[in-house]
Design a protein around this motif. Structure first.
Motif, mmCIF file in Angstrom:
data_model
loop_
_atom_site.group_PDB
_atom_site.id
_atom_site.type_symbol
_atom_site.label_atom_id
_atom_site.label_comp_id
_atom_site.label_asym_id
_atom_site.label_seq_id
_atom_site.Cartn_x
_atom_site.Cartn_y
_atom_site.Cartn_z
ATOM 1 N N THR A 127 1.060 -0.921 -0.284
ATOM 2 C CA THR A 127 0.245 -0.486 -0.027
ATOM 3 C C THR A 127 0.603 1.486 -0.144
ATOM 4 N N GLY A 128 0.470 1.917 -1.188
ATOM 5 C CA GLY A 128 1.568 3.457 -0.644
ATOM 6 C C GLY A 128 2.208 3.024 -1.871
ATOM 7 N N ASP A 129 2.768 2.279 -2.490
ATOM 8 C CA ASP A 129 4.436 2.098 -3.840
ATOM 9 C C ASP A 129 3.439 2.619 -5.195
ATOM 10 N N PRO A 130 4.402 3.429 -6.313
ATOM 11 C CA PRO A 130 3.806 3.945 -7.245
ATOM 12 C C PRO A 130 2.922 3.009 -7.932
ATOM 13 N N VAL A 131 2.015 3.047 -8.060
ATOM 14 C CA VAL A 131 1.104 1.924 -9.642
ATOM 15 C C VAL A 131 2.748 1.777 -11.069
ATOM 16 N N PRO A 132 2.677 0.351 -11.481
ATOM 17 C CA PRO A 132 3.511 0.888 -12.589
ATOM 18 C C PRO A 132 3.273 1.428 -13.584
ATOM 19 N N ASP A 133 3.548 1.618 -15.053
ATOM 20 C CA ASP A 133 3.402 2.099 -15.704
ATOM 21 C C ASP A 133 2.440 1.387 -16.774
ATOM 22 N N ALA A 134 3.288 0.334 -17.030
ATOM 23 C CA ALA A 134 2.105 -1.324 -17.500
ATOM 24 C C ALA A 134 1.091 -1.801 -17.241
#
Length: 548
Positions: free
Chosen positions: A89-96
């Motif tokens: 939770t709180g980590d950036p969502v990957p571009d993919a």
């Protein structure tokens, strides 16, 4: 930081039984603060809902080049996952992931299949709130992001309501969603002869269908079960659609056969459904007795599959599934000799139906009822006067219907005459010779299980020394209908009805016969005439002798 507005547009959808409020229905909030904003869901059915809120993504709110507000800096939410992989939770969502979500399209089910790859359905929701039509509920304050809201299926199972699953974005305003209220319904009807069918507001169904009817015992008649399913985008969200008719017959009803199962007027094959009823099966019980279990069920496992395979079925704005079956009133049916405000011959149906396109789940409609009546006519035979102590045994009577046909009869263990069917219900019922009813020592002969109509009673065996009785007209005239609210039915016998009959035989007059007083009188009169004639002759001869 990536702008996310294109993805948000792709994901702005409503799944199953729900529409998101239009702009005019949205309550504008203040600018974003740490306290956040709320999601309100307005149910339109009469079921108590419990909504669970899942946080998929969080983000910041900014204005793009055109001034429109969008979400940026998208991070994993408290209820997120990355397909089969766990996330923090709180980590950036990957571009993919963001790029994959841009391509989401197709039906709501296809969109949901893609989006739920990032929803950990096994995790605890960030919020739970209750909501009803009378008191719509709302979530706690939520930070900007993307949320999935769903009905708690456990709260809906077996209830007459459909599940909600929607995805909403929370920007800088409160969100209001309105749950759609369209859901299946079911109606049970019973067929009567048109001439004496239920008068609903003065109107009679041209085929005799209604909520109440009257019939003779052991006379076949038909029931009809009608399910109506709205066809709209919500119905189309269901990959499969199951229907189960739960039919409860009273103890006085015997099942004969399924006559037809139709969808929008087109008959289904026997392999398209499963029916648990068997010919000769009696109902579950009288009112209040074993009514928690259906007498039998008829199941269409997947209505959509059946309709796809039968190209003759045309689909409009609704689907009608009609089940017609034959049954009859048996020896345990309640019989009536007077007007009544209730009947044990109550029969019911409810419908179970798929109520969650996103998971297994079945809703259930309220029960719908129909009501049956049959009648008993009491008769007592008297000698000369209709009073106690004058009852007359040994008289024989035959009953004829309005077409002058003999009414066939059995005799039960209690000495009553019962309108006969094809097969005796048990070995305590006996045949009646020539269908002639013989009066008992108390003068009675009661006839059980008659239908509404006009009958003629003819005396076919006259006791010795009595004159035969003229034919007697018996009338059964009843108005029956379902009471307001559908929880009971009434039956009122009209003034023309003759349900209790006192039949009086008069003794025959005594006519003259040989050796009786009649001939004695003739002998006396003849003798007197002979003596008178002799006296006249003697007087004449004496007068003639005196003249000589």
């Amino acid at each position: 930081m990536k702008k996310f507005w294109a993805i948000l547009l792709a994901m702005m959808l409503v799944l199953s039984m729900v529409t998101v409020a239009s702009a005019s229905e949205v309550t504008e909030g203040d600018t974003p603060t740490a306290t956040g904003f709320t999601i309100t869901v307005n149910p339109k059915d009469d079921v108590d809902h419990e909504y669970q809120v899942y946080q998929i993504f969080t983000a910041d709110v900014v204005a793009d080049e055109s001034g429109a507000k969008v979400l940026t800096s998208v991070k994993w939410g408290a209820n997120a996952k990355n397909d089969t992989a766990a996330v923090t939770t709180g980590d950036p969502v990957p571009d993919a992931v963001l790029e994959a979500l841009k391509t989401v399209s197709g039906t709501n089910q296809e969109k949901l299949a893609e989006i739920t790859k990032y929803w950990n359905a096994e995790s605890a929701p960030v919020d739970t709130f209750s909501s009803t039509k009378a008191a719509p509920g709302k979530s706690q304050k939520l930070t900007p992001g993307y949320y999935l809201v769903r009905d708690n299926q456990a709260k809906l199972e077996g209830k007459d309501g459909a599940a909600t699953l929607l995805i909403v974005k929370v920007l800088d305003q409160d969100i209001v969603a309105t749950a759609k209220s369209e859901k299946p319904s079911v109606d049970k009807q019973v067929q009567d002869e048109v001439a004496d069918a239920e008068k609903n507001g003065g109107e009679v169904n041209p085929e005799g269908w209604g909520e109440s009817a009257d019939h003779a015992l052991f006379e076949n008649f038909k029931f009809r079960l009608v399910a109506t399913i709205p066809v709209n985008a919500d119905y189309n969200d269901y990959p499969t659609y199951k229907l189960v008719f739960n039919d409860t017959m009273s103890k006085g009803i015997t099942f004969v056969q399924i006559d037809s199962v139709k969808v929008n007027g087109i008959a289904l094959k026997g392999t398209d459904y499963v029916c648990t009823a068997t010919p000769g099966q009696k109902g579950a019980g009288k009112v209040g007795e074993n009514q928690d279990k259906p007498s039998w069920t008829l199941t269409i496992e997947d209505l959509k599959k059946v309709m796809k395979e039968n190209t003759s079925i045309l689909v409009t704005d609704k689907i009608t599934v009609e089940v017609v079956y034959t049954a009859y009133l048996n020896e345990e049916a309640q019989v009536f000799n007077a007007s009544a405000t209730s009947t044990n011959n109550k029969n019911s149906v409810d419908l179970e139906y798929s109520n969650n396109p996103n998971a297994d789940g079945m809703g259930k409609t309220p029960e719908d009822h129909v009501w049956l009546f049959t009648y008993v006519v009491n008769n007592t035979k008297y000698a000369n006067t209709a009073e106690a102590g004058k009852e007359l045994a040994g008289a024989g009577f035959t009953l004829y219907d309005q077409n002058d046909r003999v009414v066939p009869l059995w005799k039960d263990a209690d000495g009553n005459y019962v309108v006969a069917g094809t097969t005796k219900p048990n070995d305590t019922y006996t045949d009646v010779a020539n269908n002639e009813m013989i009066t008992e020592a108390n003068g009675t002969f009661n006839i059980i299980g008659l239908d509404h109509g006009t009958y003629t009673l003819k005396e076919t065996t006259v006791p010795a020394t009595y004159n035969p009785l003229d034919p007697v007209t018996i009338t059964i005239s009843a108005d029956h209908k379902e009471a307001a609210g559908g929880a009971s039915a009434t039956m009122e016998l009209t003034a023309a009805s003759t349900m209790n009959n006192k039949l009086v035989n008069k003794s025959g007059a005594t006519l003259p016969e040989t050796g009786g007083i009649g001939t004695t009188i003739f002998y006396v009169l003849g003798g007197m005439m002979f003596v008178g004639a002799a006296l006249i002759l003697i007087v004449r001869r004496k007068a003639e002798a005196d003249e000589i």
